[in-house]
Write an enzyme that holds these catalytic residues in place. Sequence first.
Site: not given
Ligand code: DX5
Ligand code: ZN
Length: 221
Positions: A10, A35, A37, A39, A69, A71, A140, A145-148, A174-176, A196
């Site tokens: 991502s 990927h 994202d 939003m 993706h 959102m 998910m 909404g947010f990375g990290g 996807d996520g963390g 990501g």
């Molecule tokens: C969250 C996104 C993810 C995210 C992945 O809303 O859909 O794709 O950015 O990033 P990490 O791997 O840092 O959680």
């Molecule tokens: Zn995503």
Amino acid sequence: MSVKAKIGPSILNADLANLAAESQKLLDNGADYLHLDVMDGNFVPNLTFGHHMVKSLRNKIKTAFFETHMMVQNPEQWISPMADAGVNLYTFHIEPVADVCKVSRLVQEAGMKVGLAIKPGTKVEDLEKYISIADVVLVMTVEPGFGGQSFMADMMPKVEWLRQNYPNLDIEVDGGVGPKTIACCAKSGANMIVSGTAVVGATDQRQVIREMRDVVQSYLK
Ligand code: DX5
Ligand code: ZN
């Protein structure tokens, strides 16, 4: 099992002012797909980018597989512009959509594959009736909404259930997800891995991508 291990970084937390270079670097380091994202500040409390930026990226990167993706509150609205932008897999959330079958059909008619995504609070049973029309399902592992953010291991029963019942389905998480959480995802049966910050921020992207793919592959055998 016919599904393959694929790693899709991502680019959300990459340097978006250098998106093409950052994306090419990830692909050169072994990413299987990108990927992206998208939003809308409505379905999720954050804004990223839209079809114009995806199209600009496609002009620079001709052949890579692009997943968006979505959102967004109204995924139907962006099907045509995203197809025109060169998207391969259009993954949207089922939560805000009244007629998932119709939107899926429109995605396919626009020449893209269909991905169906669920948020952490959505039951896998709500997705079940649509699995026959999906090319990919996305579970998910953070609140979108947010990375990290931190990986939610309590989403793994959804992945396990899907893999037990659909051995040939492409199941994405996807996520963390990163080297510390990949074994948990792989053991549960995920084969498409979005990552990501763990990949983008790595000093050796190639090593991190290879390591995660190897772990996933080892559980698919
Ligand atoms: C969250 C996104 C993810 C995210 C992945 O809303 O859909 O794709 O950015 O990033 P990490 O791997 O840092 O959680
Ligand atoms: Zn995503």
